[in-house]
Scaffold this motif. Sequence first.
Motif, PDB file in Angstrom:
ATOM      1  N   LEU A   1      -6.937   2.043  -7.317  1.00 13.82           N
ATOM      2  CA  LEU A   1      -6.956   3.443  -6.875  1.00 13.82           C
ATOM      3  C   LEU A   1      -8.305   3.741  -6.223  1.00 13.82           C
ATOM      4  O   LEU A   1      -9.348   3.316  -6.697  1.00 13.82           O
ATOM      5  N   ASN A   2      -8.240   4.496  -5.132  1.00 16.90           N
ATOM      6  CA  ASN A   2      -9.446   4.840  -4.362  1.00 16.90           C
ATOM      7  C   ASN A   2     -10.336   3.611  -4.135  1.00 16.90           C
ATOM      8  O   ASN A   2     -11.543   3.632  -4.409  1.00 16.90           O
ATOM      9  N   PRO A   3      -9.743   2.515  -3.643  1.00 17.64           N
ATOM     10  CA  PRO A   3     -10.501   1.261  -3.489  1.00 17.64           C
ATOM     11  C   PRO A   3     -11.488   1.299  -2.324  1.00 17.64           C
ATOM     12  O   PRO A   3     -11.262   2.002  -1.332  1.00 17.64           O
TER      13      PRO A   3
ATOM     14  N   ALA B   1       0.855  -1.197   0.000  1.00 17.56           N
ATOM     15  CA  ALA B   1       0.000   0.000   0.000  1.00 17.56           C
ATOM     16  C   ALA B   1       0.886   1.240   0.000  1.00 17.56           C
ATOM     17  O   ALA B   1       1.936   1.253   0.659  1.00 17.56           O
ATOM     18  N   ALA B   2       0.458   2.287  -0.693  1.00 15.77           N
ATOM     19  CA  ALA B   2       1.270   3.504  -0.836  1.00 15.77           C
ATOM     20  C   ALA B   2       1.756   4.070   0.499  1.00 15.77           C
ATOM     21  O   ALA B   2       2.920   4.481   0.611  1.00 15.77           O
ATOM     22  N   PRO B   3       0.923   4.077   1.544  1.00 13.73           N
ATOM     23  CA  PRO B   3       1.425   4.613   2.829  1.00 13.73           C
ATOM     24  C   PRO B   3       2.658   3.887   3.374  1.00 13.73           C
ATOM     25  O   PRO B   3       3.428   4.449   4.148  1.00 13.73           O
ATOM     26  N   GLN B   4       2.885   2.636   2.929  1.00 12.84           N
ATOM     27  CA  GLN B   4       4.044   1.889   3.415  1.00 12.84           C
ATOM     28  C   GLN B   4       5.360   2.464   2.888  1.00 12.84           C
ATOM     29  O   GLN B   4       6.423   2.166   3.445  1.00 12.84           O
ATOM     30  N   VAL B   5       5.266   3.276   1.822  1.00 13.01           N
ATOM     31  CA  VAL B   5       6.477   3.978   1.365  1.00 13.01           C
ATOM     32  C   VAL B   5       6.271   5.494   1.563  1.00 13.01           C
ATOM     33  O   VAL B   5       6.754   6.315   0.800  1.00 13.01           O
ATOM     34  N   SER B   6       5.511   5.796   2.625  1.00 15.52           N
ATOM     35  CA  SER B   6       5.308   7.170   3.096  1.00 15.52           C
ATOM     36  C   SER B   6       4.607   8.092   2.099  1.00 15.52           C
ATOM     37  O   SER B   6       4.805   9.309   2.124  1.00 15.52           O
ATOM     38  N   GLU B   7       3.770   7.518   1.267  1.00 10.41           N
ATOM     39  CA  GLU B   7       2.930   8.295   0.337  1.00 10.41           C
ATOM     40  C   GLU B   7       1.482   8.069   0.780  1.00 10.41           C
ATOM     41  O   GLU B   7       0.883   7.014   0.495  1.00 10.41           O
ATOM     42  N   SER B   8       0.926   9.020   1.553  1.00  5.79           N
ATOM     43  CA  SER B   8      -0.377   8.779   2.187  1.00  5.79           C
ATOM     44  C   SER B   8      -1.546   9.080   1.242  1.00  5.79           C
ATOM     45  O   SER B   8      -2.348   9.998   1.450  1.00  5.79           O
ATOM     46  N   ILE B   9      -1.623   8.227   0.198  1.00  2.00           N
ATOM     47  CA  ILE B   9      -2.721   8.289  -0.779  1.00  2.00           C
ATOM     48  C   ILE B   9      -3.418   6.938  -0.843  1.00  2.00           C
ATOM     49  O   ILE B   9      -2.827   5.906  -0.485  1.00  2.00           O
ATOM     50  N   ARG B  10      -4.686   6.963  -1.299  1.00  2.00           N
ATOM     51  CA  ARG B  10      -5.519   5.756  -1.290  1.00  2.00           C
ATOM     52  C   ARG B  10      -5.272   4.925  -2.548  1.00  2.00           C
ATOM     53  O   ARG B  10      -6.025   4.976  -3.526  1.00  2.00           O
ATOM     54  N   ALA B  11      -4.147   4.180  -2.501  1.00  2.00           N
ATOM     55  CA  ALA B  11      -3.743   3.338  -3.631  1.00  2.00           C
ATOM     56  C   ALA B  11      -2.973   2.141  -3.103  1.00  2.00           C
ATOM     57  O   ALA B  11      -2.187   2.282  -2.165  1.00  2.00           O
ATOM     58  N   PHE B  12      -3.206   0.980  -3.679  1.00  2.00           N
ATOM     59  CA  PHE B  12      -2.383  -0.190  -3.336  1.00  2.00           C
ATOM     60  C   PHE B  12      -2.338  -1.160  -4.517  1.00  2.00           C
ATOM     61  O   PHE B  12      -3.096  -1.021  -5.484  1.00  2.00           O
TER      62      PHE B  12
END
Length: 157
Positions: A82-84, A49-60
């Motif tokens: 995206l936006n799931p 998930a994007a937050p795991q690489v410090s990008e706090s957007i709703r994508a995985f």
Amino acid sequence: METLTIAQLGNPILREHASLISATQYQEFAPFFNALQQKMLEHNGVGIAAPQVSESIRAFIVASRPNPRYPDAPMMEPTLMLNPEITWASENMEKDWEGCLSIPGIRALVSRHSHIEVRYDTLEGKEVKTQMEGFIARIFQHELDHLNGLVFLDRAD
Ligand SMILES: O=C(NO)N[C@@H](Cc1ccccc1)C(=O)O
Ligand SMILES: [Zn+2]
């Protein structure tokens, strides 16, 4: 885009509620999503998930496939979502083992909905509605938790 590093448990980014992305931004993020998939593959991940690489957007990315960490994982094409959202979830729950690239070396038994219906956008901005079950549904739920500041240990039995 400098090289991505995976945030470890304790990093507050993993506890944020990630932001929706506007469809006008999807293409701008394309290089980032490629780097995200690379990073996942480097670590034999079956999702990231994007937050795991410090990008706090709703994508995985959900990318189940047999690998040394999950030899029994079913095969699917790596899929960027995206936006799931989950639009329906079964009452029936299943327990199985999970791991997390942000919590290396730890596995736990986690209950998840055995069947879900989901919606997400593709990079091209097309809306996909589909259903998932089993391990793939599990990965989706694990990744969606990351977008809402949760990790699998929060749900471990
Ligand atoms: O950390 C992540 N994704 O966030 N990657 C996990 C994904 C996962 C999810 C559910 C069950 C097993 C595995 C991994 O070990 O590849
Ligand atoms: Zn994880």
